[in-house]
Design an enzyme around this catalytic site. Structure first.
Site, mmCIF file in Angstrom:
data_model
loop_
_atom_site.group_PDB
_atom_site.id
_atom_site.type_symbol
_atom_site.label_atom_id
_atom_site.label_comp_id
_atom_site.label_asym_id
_atom_site.label_seq_id
_atom_site.Cartn_x
_atom_site.Cartn_y
_atom_site.Cartn_z
ATOM 1 N N CYS A 14 1.002 -1.339 0.069
ATOM 2 C CA CYS A 14 0.059 -0.009 0.049
ATOM 3 C C CYS A 14 0.901 1.279 -0.043
ATOM 4 O O CYS A 14 2.099 1.214 -0.044
ATOM 5 C CB CYS A 14 -0.940 0.033 1.241
ATOM 6 S SG CYS A 14 0.113 0.157 2.832
ATOM 7 N N CYS A 17 3.659 1.939 2.771
ATOM 8 C CA CYS A 17 4.757 0.950 2.308
ATOM 9 C C CYS A 17 5.747 1.788 1.538
ATOM 10 O O CYS A 17 6.919 2.097 2.170
ATOM 11 C CB CYS A 17 4.829 -0.166 1.418
ATOM 12 S SG CYS A 17 3.830 -1.464 2.420
ATOM 13 N N ASP A 423 7.786 30.733 -30.480
ATOM 14 C CA ASP A 423 8.621 31.203 -31.449
ATOM 15 C C ASP A 423 8.100 31.423 -32.834
ATOM 16 O O ASP A 423 7.209 30.607 -33.348
ATOM 17 C CB ASP A 423 10.031 30.336 -31.274
ATOM 18 C CG ASP A 423 11.120 30.742 -32.177
ATOM 19 O OD1 ASP A 423 11.511 32.144 -32.199
ATOM 20 O OD2 ASP A 423 11.702 29.993 -32.893
ATOM 21 N N ASP A 621 12.484 26.015 -30.653
ATOM 22 C CA ASP A 621 13.089 24.800 -31.180
ATOM 23 C C ASP A 621 14.607 25.290 -31.441
ATOM 24 O O ASP A 621 15.422 24.470 -31.878
ATOM 25 C CB ASP A 621 12.530 24.610 -32.527
ATOM 26 C CG ASP A 621 12.795 25.715 -33.681
ATOM 27 O OD1 ASP A 621 12.720 26.666 -33.418
ATOM 28 O OD2 ASP A 621 13.253 25.127 -34.787
ATOM 29 N N ASP A 625 16.229 29.918 -28.144
ATOM 30 C CA ASP A 625 15.032 30.143 -27.346
ATOM 31 C C ASP A 625 15.407 29.278 -26.010
ATOM 32 O O ASP A 625 14.353 29.105 -25.074
ATOM 33 C CB ASP A 625 13.929 28.946 -28.062
ATOM 34 C CG ASP A 625 13.804 29.586 -29.302
ATOM 35 O OD1 ASP A 625 13.283 30.847 -29.338
ATOM 36 O OD2 ASP A 625 13.577 28.777 -30.330
#
Length: 726
Positions: A14, A17, A423, A621, A625
Site C-alpha cells: 500500500c 509502504c 517562437d 526549437d 530559445d
C-alpha cells in the site's frame, strides 16, 4: 560523485509502504534524493557513491522487510504469477466456506449443504493453511511495519483476520458440547484473504498493461544488424555496434540504431517514436532513428549513436522518469496515508467497545465482528494509487503520441498555463524558405528559373538551396555555372551557358546600374507580407524576381485556434523583423507580437508576464530559445529543433507538429481530471464505508470484497487514459 540507480521493489502492499521506504532512505547519510512509486513497484535513488553503494541501499530496503534488486525486466511478471498461484489455492480452500454460508441465509436455505462443511474441525483444517500459509506474506509485512514503528495495510489485515481466526479457534476447543451451533468466523478469514489476493492480482495485471507502451518500445529494438566489413557483410548483435560502423537495412527491416544515411533511398515509418502517421522520406545525408521501420527501399547507414545514447533509449528513460516522479497533488495523499492506519485501528477499538458495552450486551463475538469489518474496509491503497497510476498511464499514452513529459509534475503544471508564447522560425514556420512567387518579363519562366538555379548551385546560402530544391523537385536539369562569384550580404554573380546572371538585393542591382523601378511596387507589396525578394538580372538587364518565404506550418493556424479555444492567450516572440513577424502572426491568427527580441530579451518578457500573475509556456526549437524555455513555467521544445532547446525544455514534442502542443494540454487536463476522480472516489469510499461498517451495515467478508475492489476501481479508472481521444 552522484550515482542514480533504479531498484525493483517487491513486497509493497500500500501507499504506506512506499512512504516508509522513501522516509527511511531520505534520512540515510549519503542519499540525495528518493522517489518510490507504488504504481511501478520501483525506487529511484540518487546517492553519493563515496558514502554508499548499491548493496547498502538494497540492505536498507530489505531491513524494512521488502525485497529489492537493480531494475530488471521480468520482476513484475514473477510477482504477478505468485499472486495468481496463492489466489488459486486460496480460492479452492474457500469454496466450502462459501457453500456453507448458504445455510446461514433464509434466501439460500433451499441449497443443500454437506454437514461436513459446517463442522468446526473441518473449517479449522481449511482455514489454517489460508491464515498462516496463504496469509504468511501479510504477517511478514505487518511484522516489518511494526518493527520499524510504522503501520500499513498488512497490519490491518493481520489484526482483523487473526482476531477472527483465534477467537474461532478458542470457541472451537472450549465449547465442544455445542459444536454444530457455534458462531465461528473462519469463513471471514478465508473470504478476506481470497478477495484481497484477487484484488491484488487484478491490480497487478492492470499495472502490467499500463507498462506495455514502454515494454513494446524495449522489444522493438532489433537484436542484430547487417554490418559492412572489409571481408564482406556480417550479422552482428546490435549490442556490439560502435559509432562509425556501416550497416545495411533492407525493406521491411527495423533500423538497428541511430545513424546517418550515406546511400540509398526509402521511406521510414517513425510512428512508434514520433507519433507521425505518415512515413518519412529518407535519403543520403538524412538521419534515421533506431527501431523505426524501413519500408520500401534499402539504406546504407553510418552508426552515429549506440547503447544508452540512442534516441529510443532516451525516450524510454524520459518516460520512466516521468512515471517515477510525483506530481504536487500527490503530496496531499502521502500526508494522509501516514496517519491513516493508526486512525483506523483507533476507530476499530472504539467500534468494538461501543458494540460490546452498548449494543450487544457484552457479546464478544458480535463486537469483534464489527471491529474486524472496520479494520478490513479501510485501506489506504486506493488513496496511494490515485495519482501515480494516472501519471503512469498518461506518460505511456503521451509517448505513443510522440510527446515526452520529462517529469510527472509537468503533467499537472501544464494544465495551469494561461499564456502560450510561440517562437516564429522553425516553430510556427517550417524553418526552411520556399519559392512562393516568380515574376519574369520577357523570359520564359522555366528558362529563367533554370538559369538562376544553375547560378546558385554552388552557393551555400539557404535561399540558394531553396531555389535549387524548387527546380529539382520539378525534375529540371540544372547546368553547372562556368563562373561563380559570391557577394556576401548582397547576392551572387555567375555565368551560365554564355549568359551573365546577377541575383540578389536591390543594392546589388543598383551597384550594377540596373533599374528595378518597374517592379518596385510589387517588391514593397511582397515585403509587407514578410516575403524575401531575390532580384535577377540576366545580361545586365532586369529579368524578374523570385519571392521566397519561410511558410507557416500546415497545422499552425488550427493549433492556434485550438489553443485559444482552450482559453490560452497566444503570442509570438521572435528575433525576426516586425514586418515578417506581423505577417506570420496574421496568417496564424495571433494578435500580439514581440519582434526583434534577443534571447535575453525573450526571457525578460516572460519574467514580466509572470510578475503580472501569468503562468507561461514557451514553445521553441532553436538555440536562441533556450533561455526563454528555462525562464518559463513550462518549456515546450519541438523534437525537430536544436539539442540545447530540447535539453532546456520540460515537455518535448518529438514530431515537431504544433498540434502536439494542443494534445499535450488536453492530455494534461484529462490526467488531472482523472487524478481528481481517483482521489474523490478513494476519499468518498472511506468516508462512507467506515461509518457504514461501524454501525454494522457490512459483514467482514463483504468488507474484504469492497476493500479489494476499491483499489481496483482506481486502477481501472486510470487505465481509461490509454484510450483518451485528443
Amino acid at each position: 560523485m552522484t550515482t542514480r540507480q533504479t531498484y525493483q521493489v517487491t513486497g509493497m502492499t500500500c501507499a504506506a509502504c512506499a512512504s516508509r521506504i522513501e522516509k527511511i532512505l531520505t534520512k540515510t547519510s549519503g542519499v540525495i534524493d528518493v522517489q518510490v512509486s507504488l504504481a511501478t513497484n520501483k525506487a529511484r535513488v540518487s546517492y553519493d557513491d563515496q558514502q554508499l553503494d548499491d548493496q547498502a541501499i538494497i540492505a536498507k530496503i530489505e531491513k524494512l522487510g521488502y525485497q529489492a534488486k537493480p531494475e530488471e525486466e521480468g520482476n513484475a511478471h514473477s510477482e504477478k504469477d505468485d499472486l495468481f498461484r496463492r489466489f488459486f489455492i486460496s480460492c479452492i480452500l474457500t469454496i466450502p466456506f462459501l457453500w456453507a454460508m448458504a445455510a446461514h441465509f433464509s434466501l439460500s436455505s433451499f441449497i443443500w449443504v454437506p454437514p461436513l462443511f459446517l463442522h468446526p474441525y473441518f473449517q479449522l483444517a481449511l482455514a489454517f493453511p489460508i491464515q498462516f500459509w496463504i496469509g504468511y506474506p501479510f504477517y511478514v509485512g505487518a511484522w516489518n511495519a511494526v518493527k520499524n514503528r510504522s503501520a500499513n495495510m498488512d497490519v490491518l489485515v493481520v489484526l482483523s483476520t487473526s482476531a477472527a481466526f483465534f477467537y474461532s479457534h478458542y470457541v472451537t476447543f472450549n465449547a465442544s458440547y455445542a459444536l454444530p451451533h457455534l458462531s465461528l468466523y473462519y469463513e471471514t478469514c478465508a473470504v478476506i484473504f481470497t478477495f484481497l489476493l484477487l484484488g491484488k492480482y487484478l491490480e497487478a495485471m492492470a499495472k502490467d498493461r499500463s507498462r506495455n507502451a514502454i515494454r513494446k518500445l524495449h522489444h522493438l529494438q532489433p537484436k542484430v544488424a547487417n554490418v559492412v566489413r572489409p571481408t564482406g557483410m556480417m550479422t552482428v548483435p546490435v549490442s556490439q555496434l560502435v559509432v562509425g560502423d556501416i550497416f545495411i537495412v533492407k525493406p521491411g527491416e527495423r533500423i538497428p540504431t541511430d545513424g546517418l544515411v550515406i546511400e540509398g533511398q526509402s521511406t521510414v515509418d517513425q510512428s512508434i517514436f514520433t507519433g507521425e502517421s505518415l512515413p518519412v522520406e529518407k535519403g543520403s545525408g538524412q538521419t534515421v532513428i533506431g527501431a523505426t521501420l524501413n519500408q520500401n527501399g534499402w539504406l546504407k547507414v553510418k552508426t552515429t549513436k549506440v547503447g544508452n545514447e540512442t534516441a529510443l533509449t532516451q525516450v524510454i528513460k524520459t518516460v520512466e522518469e516521468a512515471q517515477m516522479s510525483k506530481a504536487p497533488i500527490q503530496r496531499m495523499a502521502d500526508e494522509m496515508t501516514d496517519i491513516f492506519v493508526p486512525i483506523i485501528i483507533t476507530i476499530a477499538v472504539i467500534s468494538f467497545l461501543a458494540w460490546y458495552y452498548l449494543f450487544t450486551m457484552q457479546d464478544f463475538g458480535q463486537s469483534l465482528e464489527k471491529a474486524i469489518a472496520v479494520l478490513i474496509i479501510a485501506c489506504p491503497c486506493a488513496l496511494g494509487l490515485a495519482t501515480p497510476m494516472s501519471i503512469l498511464v498518461a506518460s505511456g499514452r503521451a509517448a505513443q503520441l510522440g510527446i515526452l513529459f520529462k517529469q510527472g509534475k509537468f503533467l499537472e503544471t501544464l494544465q495551469k498555463v494561461d499564456t502560450v508564447i510561440l517562437d516564429k522560425t522553425g516553430t510556427l514556420t517550417k524553418g526552411k524558405h520556399e519559392v512562393i512567387d516568380i515574376h519574369t518579363g520577357s523570359w520564359p519562366k522555366e528558362e529563367f528559373m533554370r538559369l538562376v538555379a544553375a547560378a546558385e548551385t554552388t552557393s551555400e546560402h539557404p535561399l540558394a538551396t531553396a531555389i535549387v530544391t524548387y527546380m529539382k523537385n520539378r525534375g529540371a536539369t540544372i547546368p553547372a555555372p562556368t563562373d561563380f562569384t559570391p557577394l556576401p550580404g548582397y547576392g551572387i554573380m555567375a555565368s551560365v551557358h554564355g549568359h551573365s546572371v546577377i541575383a540578389g538585393s536591390a543594392k546589388l542591382m543598383k551597384s550594377h546600374r540596373i533599374d528595378v523601378s518597374p517592379v518596385q511596387e510589387r517588391i514593397l507589396a511582397h515585403a509587407a507580407e514578410g516575403k524575401i525578394i531575390m532580384l535577377v538580372a540576366i545580361d545586365n538587364q532586369l529579368a524578374g524576381y523570385i519571392a521566397l518565404s519561410d511558410p507557416l506550418k500546415e497545422d499552425a493556424e488550427l493549433a492556434v485556434r485550438q489553443l485559444k479555444r482552450l482559453g490560452k492567450d497566444v503570442l509570438i516572440i521572435t528575433g525576426d523583423n516586425e514586418q515578417t513577424a506581423s505577417s506570420i502572426a496574421k496568417q496564424a491568427g495571433i494578435q500580439r507580437v514581440h519582434a526583434g527580441a534577443l534571447p535575453a530579451e525573450k526571457a525578460q518578457i516572460i519574467f514580466e508576464l509572470q510578475k503580472r500573475g501569468r503562468t507561461v509556456a514557451m514553445v521553441g526549437d532553436g538555440i536562441n530559445d533556450a533561455p526563454a524555455l528555462m525562464a518559463s513555467n513550462i518549456g515546450i521544445a519541438l523534437g525537430t529543433g536544436a539539442d540545447i532547446s530540447k535539453d532546456s525544455a520540460d515537455v518535448l514534442i518529438m514530431h515537431g507538429e504544433l498540434m502536439g502542443i494542443v494534445q499535450a494540454f488536453l492530455l494534461s487536463q484529462q490526467t488531472m481530471k482523472n487524478i481528481r476522480q481517483n482521489l474523490f472516489w478513494a476519499l468518498l469510499y472511506n468516508t462512507v464505508a467506515i461509518p457504514a461498517t461501524m454501525i454494522g451495515f457490512l459483514a467482514p467478508w463483504v468488507a474484504g470484497i469492497a476493500m479489494a475492489f476499491s483499489s481496483l476501481s482506481v486502477v481501472l479508472n486510470a487505465l481509461r487514459l490509454r484510450g483518451t481521444r485528443l
